[in-house]
Design an enzyme around this catalytic site. Structure first.
Site, PDB file in Angstrom:
ATOM      1  N   GLY A  46       0.842  -1.200   0.000  1.00 24.11           N
ATOM      2  CA  GLY A  46       0.000   0.000   0.000  1.00 24.11           C
ATOM      3  C   GLY A  46       0.869   1.240   0.000  1.00 24.11           C
ATOM      4  N   HIS A 134      -4.130   1.806   7.819  1.00 25.04           N
ATOM      5  CA  HIS A 134      -2.743   2.310   7.845  1.00 25.04           C
ATOM      6  C   HIS A 134      -2.567   3.459   6.844  1.00 25.04           C
ATOM      7  CE1 HIS A 134       1.808   1.446   7.811  1.00 25.04           C
ATOM      8  NE2 HIS A 134       1.648   2.251   6.782  1.00 25.04           N
ATOM      9  N   HIS A 138      -1.818   7.744   7.084  1.00 25.58           N
ATOM     10  CA  HIS A 138      -0.839   8.576   6.356  1.00 25.58           C
ATOM     11  C   HIS A 138      -1.471   9.877   5.861  1.00 25.58           C
ATOM     12  CE1 HIS A 138       2.894   6.348   6.093  1.00 25.58           C
ATOM     13  NE2 HIS A 138       2.291   5.261   5.656  1.00 25.58           N
TER      14      HIS A 138
HETATM   15 NI    NI Z   1       3.029   3.288   5.571  1.00 21.99          NI
END
Ligand code: NI
Length: 170
Positions: A46, A134, A138
Protein backbone atom coordinates in the site's frame (compact mmCIF):
# COMPACT_ATOMS: atom_id res chain seq x y z
CA UNK A 1 5.54 5.72 -15.53
CA UNK A 2 7.86 7.45 -13.10
CA UNK A 3 9.34 6.13 -9.92
CA UNK A 4 8.62 8.71 -7.24
CA UNK A 5 10.79 9.50 -4.25
CA UNK A 6 9.37 8.08 -1.02
CA UNK A 7 9.74 10.38 2.00
CA UNK A 8 11.16 8.72 5.08
CA UNK A 9 10.64 9.38 8.78
CA UNK A 10 11.29 11.90 10.36
CA UNK A 11 10.65 14.07 7.28
CA UNK A 12 8.11 16.71 8.44
CA UNK A 13 6.23 16.50 5.12
CA UNK A 14 4.91 13.10 6.29
CA UNK A 15 2.93 15.03 8.93
CA UNK A 16 0.92 17.16 6.48
CA UNK A 17 -2.81 16.49 6.28
CA UNK A 18 -3.86 15.64 2.72
CA UNK A 19 -6.62 17.64 0.97
CA UNK A 20 -9.73 16.16 -0.70
CA UNK A 21 -9.51 15.58 -4.47
CA UNK A 22 -12.02 17.40 -6.66
CA UNK A 23 -10.49 17.05 -10.15
CA UNK A 24 -10.83 13.60 -11.67
CA UNK A 25 -8.66 14.27 -14.70
CA UNK A 26 -5.73 12.68 -16.52
CA UNK A 27 -3.37 14.30 -14.01
CA UNK A 28 -4.94 12.25 -11.22
CA UNK A 29 -4.63 9.07 -13.26
CA UNK A 30 -0.95 9.80 -13.92
CA UNK A 31 -0.27 10.40 -10.21
CA UNK A 32 -2.06 7.16 -9.32
CA UNK A 33 -0.12 5.14 -11.90
CA UNK A 34 3.21 6.62 -10.82
CA UNK A 35 2.35 5.73 -7.22
CA UNK A 36 1.43 2.18 -8.20
CA UNK A 37 4.69 1.77 -10.14
CA UNK A 38 6.67 3.13 -7.17
CA UNK A 39 4.89 0.80 -4.75
CA UNK A 40 5.61 -2.24 -6.96
CA UNK A 41 9.28 -1.24 -7.35
CA UNK A 42 9.63 -0.94 -3.57
CA UNK A 43 7.67 -4.16 -2.96
CA UNK A 44 4.99 -2.52 -0.83
CA UNK A 45 1.34 -3.52 -0.51
CA UNK A 46 0.00 0.00 0.00
CA UNK A 47 1.09 3.57 -0.61
CA UNK A 48 -0.52 6.89 0.33
CA UNK A 49 0.08 10.05 -1.74
CA UNK A 50 1.49 11.80 1.34
CA UNK A 51 4.47 9.41 1.22
CA UNK A 52 5.48 10.72 -2.21
CA UNK A 53 4.98 14.37 -1.19
CA UNK A 54 1.58 14.70 -2.89
CA UNK A 55 -0.80 16.04 -0.26
CA UNK A 56 -4.06 14.80 -1.73
CA UNK A 57 -6.39 12.05 -0.51
CA UNK A 58 -5.25 9.22 -2.81
CA UNK A 59 -4.17 5.68 -1.90
CA UNK A 60 -3.06 2.66 -3.93
CA UNK A 61 -3.21 -0.89 -2.57
CA UNK A 62 -2.44 -4.28 -4.11
CA UNK A 63 -2.44 -7.40 -1.96
CA UNK A 64 -2.33 -9.88 -4.84
CA UNK A 65 0.59 -12.33 -5.14
CA UNK A 66 1.21 -11.50 -8.79
CA UNK A 67 0.72 -7.73 -8.39
CA UNK A 68 -2.08 -7.47 -10.93
CA UNK A 69 -5.03 -6.41 -8.79
CA UNK A 70 -4.57 -2.76 -7.76
CA UNK A 71 -7.24 -0.75 -5.96
CA UNK A 72 -7.17 3.03 -6.40
CA UNK A 73 -8.86 4.80 -3.49
CA UNK A 74 -9.75 8.51 -3.62
CA UNK A 75 -11.24 10.52 -0.73
CA UNK A 76 -11.64 7.52 1.61
CA UNK A 77 -13.69 7.40 4.79
CA UNK A 78 -14.80 4.38 6.77
CA UNK A 79 -17.19 3.21 9.43
CA UNK A 80 -16.31 0.41 11.81
CA UNK A 81 -18.51 -2.68 11.37
CA UNK A 82 -16.73 -4.77 14.02
CA UNK A 83 -14.83 -2.77 16.61
CA UNK A 84 -12.94 -5.77 18.02
CA UNK A 85 -9.33 -4.62 18.12
CA UNK A 86 -6.96 -6.95 16.32
CA UNK A 87 -3.25 -6.43 16.55
CA UNK A 88 -0.76 -7.29 13.85
CA UNK A 89 2.80 -6.33 13.06
CA UNK A 90 2.96 -3.61 10.41
CA UNK A 91 5.76 -2.18 8.32
CA UNK A 92 5.91 1.01 6.24
CA UNK A 93 7.90 2.07 3.16
CA UNK A 94 8.50 5.44 4.88
CA UNK A 95 10.06 3.78 7.94
CA UNK A 96 12.49 1.16 6.56
CA UNK A 97 13.53 -1.68 8.92
CA UNK A 98 10.84 -0.69 11.47
CA UNK A 99 7.95 -2.88 12.58
CA UNK A 100 5.21 -2.06 15.03
CA UNK A 101 2.24 -3.91 16.51
CA UNK A 102 -0.85 -1.82 15.85
CA UNK A 103 -4.40 -2.44 17.05
CA UNK A 104 -6.95 -1.99 14.25
CA UNK A 105 -10.69 -2.46 13.95
CA UNK A 106 -11.47 -5.99 12.77
CA UNK A 107 -13.94 -5.03 10.04
CA UNK A 108 -14.70 -1.74 8.31
CA UNK A 109 -16.87 -0.45 5.50
CA UNK A 110 -14.89 1.88 3.26
CA UNK A 111 -16.54 4.58 1.16
CA UNK A 112 -14.40 6.15 -1.54
CA UNK A 113 -14.29 7.35 -5.12
CA UNK A 114 -12.53 5.64 -8.00
CA UNK A 115 -10.27 7.51 -10.47
CA UNK A 116 -13.33 8.53 -12.52
CA UNK A 117 -14.95 10.10 -9.46
CA UNK A 118 -17.62 7.40 -9.07
CA UNK A 119 -18.64 6.44 -5.52
CA UNK A 120 -17.71 2.95 -4.35
CA UNK A 121 -18.07 0.92 -1.19
CA UNK A 122 -15.98 -1.95 0.09
CA UNK A 123 -16.23 -4.14 3.20
CA UNK A 124 -12.76 -5.09 4.38
CA UNK A 125 -11.33 -7.21 7.17
CA UNK A 126 -8.01 -8.92 7.81
CA UNK A 127 -4.95 -7.60 5.99
CA UNK A 128 -6.95 -5.44 3.56
CA UNK A 129 -8.76 -3.76 6.45
CA UNK A 130 -5.52 -3.05 8.36
CA UNK A 131 -3.83 -1.81 5.21
CA UNK A 132 -6.66 0.65 4.45
CA UNK A 133 -6.55 1.95 8.05
CA UNK A 134 -2.74 2.31 7.84
CA UNK A 135 -2.90 4.29 4.58
CA UNK A 136 -5.69 6.57 5.83
CA UNK A 137 -3.47 7.32 8.85
CA UNK A 138 -0.84 8.58 6.36
CA UNK A 139 -3.35 10.97 4.76
CA UNK A 140 -3.94 12.39 8.23
CA UNK A 141 -0.22 12.75 8.96
CA UNK A 142 -0.14 9.80 11.34
CA UNK A 143 2.68 7.23 11.28
CA UNK A 144 3.42 3.77 12.69
CA UNK A 145 5.94 5.28 15.11
CA UNK A 146 3.05 7.10 16.80
CA UNK A 147 1.88 3.72 18.09
CA UNK A 148 5.27 2.93 19.66
CA UNK A 149 7.07 4.08 22.80
CA UNK A 150 9.05 7.32 22.65
CA UNK A 151 12.21 5.30 23.33
CA UNK A 152 11.63 3.09 20.28
CA UNK A 153 10.63 6.14 18.21
CA UNK A 154 13.87 7.91 19.17
CA UNK A 155 15.95 4.88 18.23
CA UNK A 156 14.45 4.47 14.76
CA UNK A 157 14.75 8.23 14.15
CA UNK A 158 18.50 8.14 14.95
CA UNK A 159 18.98 5.04 12.80
CA UNK A 160 17.19 6.44 9.74
CA UNK A 161 18.92 9.82 10.02
CA UNK A 162 22.28 8.03 10.09
CA UNK A 163 21.29 5.95 7.04
CA UNK A 164 20.33 9.17 5.22
CA UNK A 165 23.64 10.87 6.11
CA UNK A 166 25.49 7.85 4.76
CA UNK A 167 23.57 8.06 1.48
CA UNK A 168 24.23 11.80 1.06
CA UNK A 169 27.99 11.30 1.39
CA UNK A 170 28.08 8.86 -1.54
NI1 NI B 1 3.03 3.29 5.57
Amino acid sequence: MNRLNILTFPDPRLRKKAAPITNFDSGLEKKANDMLFTMYEDKGIGLAATQVDIHERLIVIDLSEDRTDPIFIVNPSFVVLDSTQETSKEGCLSIPTFQQEVPRAKEIELSYQNLRGESEKLVADGLLGYCIQHEIDHLNGKLLVDYSSSLKRGRIKDKLMKMKDGKNKN
